[in-house]
Scaffold this motif. Structure first.
Motif, short mmCIF file in Angstrom:
data_model
loop_
_atom_site.label_atom_id
_atom_site.label_comp_id
_atom_site.label_asym_id
_atom_site.label_seq_id
_atom_site.Cartn_x
_atom_site.Cartn_y
_atom_site.Cartn_z
N LEU A 171 0.84 -1.20 0.00
CA LEU A 171 0.00 0.00 0.00
C LEU A 171 0.88 1.26 0.00
N ASP A 172 1.97 1.23 0.74
CA ASP A 172 2.89 2.37 0.75
C ASP A 172 3.56 2.54 -0.61
N MET A 173 4.00 1.42 -1.17
CA MET A 173 4.71 1.43 -2.44
C MET A 173 3.84 1.96 -3.59
N THR A 174 2.53 1.71 -3.50
CA THR A 174 1.64 2.08 -4.60
C THR A 174 0.89 3.39 -4.36
N ALA A 175 1.18 4.05 -3.24
CA ALA A 175 0.46 5.30 -2.91
C ALA A 175 0.55 6.27 -4.08
N ASN A 176 -0.56 6.89 -4.42
CA ASN A 176 -0.66 7.85 -5.52
C ASN A 176 -0.41 7.25 -6.90
N ARG A 177 -0.28 5.94 -6.99
CA ARG A 177 -0.03 5.30 -8.29
C ARG A 177 -1.11 4.31 -8.66
N ALA A 178 -1.47 3.48 -7.66
CA ALA A 178 -2.38 2.36 -7.96
C ALA A 178 -3.21 2.02 -6.72
N LEU A 179 -4.33 1.35 -6.96
CA LEU A 179 -5.12 0.82 -5.86
C LEU A 179 -4.66 -0.61 -5.58
N VAL A 180 -4.67 -0.98 -4.31
CA VAL A 180 -4.40 -2.36 -3.94
C VAL A 180 -5.74 -2.99 -3.58
N VAL A 181 -6.13 -4.03 -4.32
CA VAL A 181 -7.41 -4.69 -4.07
C VAL A 181 -7.14 -5.99 -3.33
N VAL A 182 -7.55 -6.04 -2.07
CA VAL A 182 -7.35 -7.25 -1.27
C VAL A 182 -8.64 -8.07 -1.33
#
Ligand SMILES: Cc1ncc(COP(=O)(O)O)c(C=O)c1O
Length: 351
Positions: A171-182
């Motif tokens: 979630l930190d790595m993808t902030a402002n780039r992508a959504l993480v769908v769990v």
């Protein structure tokens, strides 16, 4: 005069292989442990007094009931035709066809890739590690043009949970780039492992849930997407006008009532006991390895998985092949189904 209707279809659709669901694969027999369905049949009264009217797009009573069950604010909840529709809505709302991508981590649930394909969205694969955890370094190097990262915990078909710290790192790595769908389709069997409490901290977190598994309502087609209100509003732009039939909402509300929740809890405990029974019994057989599973299924490695799968199939015990070599996924049924399946496998391996 003959017409080539197929030629009218989109190239992607002409060329694609549809998702081979347990239902499409067919089979015939008495024991069906191939679709991670619940063996419990619960009764519901169906009312017909409102069927002349269209349903509400997002029925308040249903949204509030699920929000209360999940322990979140109702603005964070969207309901749809199963979690599968949630996957589709996310791709439609967030991915520009032929430009944006999704990323997923096999071996995992097949619908992320299929849904992406139907919308001409490329699906990148970053396999899970040998321990079936997220390969964060490899994901980090593959995020170009990725808008959605799908991860599944408990993962289907492996059954394991993803490390919570890894999900947070993602979630930190993808902030402002992508959504993480769990994808938490099976989380009701191990609720403590949910990341629902992270929704407030991470605006790029989305969670998928369903009534198909622990609530024994696969045929109802009712699922939920949990996310911050900005995401929910975007999904509401692309959802069909009347996605939740009136009887579906009524039954789902009943399933989420105090009585319904108590019943689901008892049934979950029962299935976990059957899972432990099957795990212990299979684990004692020579050459068999049962992976720890947290959902209503177990992934099991056999000396010759394909031969055993066929023998079971030919004898009316329908299980699910797995992409993992020599592994078969077994849904947890009632005790009788588990006993018969175990006995048949024991007898086969002793031959
Ligand atoms: C991991 C996972 N996600 C989502 C789904 C789809 O759930 P639903 O029946 O709510 O569409 C399934 C169904 O098997 C699943 O295994």
């Amino acid at each position: 005069m003959s017409q080539n209707i197929e030629a009218l279809a989109r190239k992607t659709v002409r060329e694609m292989t549809p998702y081979m669901s347990a239902r499409r694969l067919g089979g015939s027999g008495d024991i069906w442990l191939n679709a991670n369905e619940s063996p419990f049949v619960n009764e519901y009264a169906i009312k017909s007094d409102r069927l002349n009217r269209y349903s509400t797009c997002q029925p308040d009573e249903l949204i509030n009931a699920y929000a209360s069950y999940a322990g979140i604010n109702s603005q964070y909840v969207l309901t749809s035709r199963g979690a599968d529709e949630g996957i589709e809505l996310l791709i439609r709302a967030f991915c520009e066809p032929n430009k944006d991508k999704i990323l997923y981590c096999p071996p995992t649930y097949g619908m992320y890739a299929i849904s992406a394909q139907t919308f001409d969205v490329e699906a990148k694969q970053v396999p899970l590690t040998a321990e079936w955890q997220l390969d964060l370094d490899a994901i980090g190097q593959s995020l170009d043009a990725v808008k959605l990262v799908f991860v599944c915990s408990p993962n289907n078909p492996t059954g394991n949970l993803l490390n919570r710290a890894d999900i947070e790192a993602l979630l930190d790595m993808t902030a402002n780039r992508a959504l993480v769908v769990v994808d938490e389709a099976y989380i009701d069997f191990c609720m403590d492992a949910s990341v629902v409490d992270l929704l407030d901290k991470y605006p790029n977190l989305v969670i998928l849930r369903t009534l198909s598994k622990a609530f024994a309502l696969a045929g109802l087609r009712c699922g939920f997407t949990l996310a911050n209100p900005v995401v929910i509003e975007l999904l509401l732009k692309v959802i069909a006008p009347y996605p939740v039939p009136v009887p579906v909402a009524d039954i789902a509300v009943e399933a989420l009532s105090e009585i319904g929740l108590a019943r689901a809890k008892t049934q979950i405990l029962d299935l976990c006991a059957n899972r432990a029974y099957l795990q212990a019994g299979l684990g004692m057989l020579p050459g068999v390895h049962v992976f720890d599973g947290y959902g209503n299924y177990l992934l099991v490695k056999f000396p010759d998985g394909e031969r055993l799968f066929k023998a079971l199939w030919d004898n009316g015990i329908i299980l699910r092949r797995s992409p993992v070599e020599n592994c078969i996924r077994i849904s947890i049924g009632n005790r009788d189904e588990c006993e018969k399946t175990l006995a048949f496998i024991r007898q086969q391996l002793e031959q």
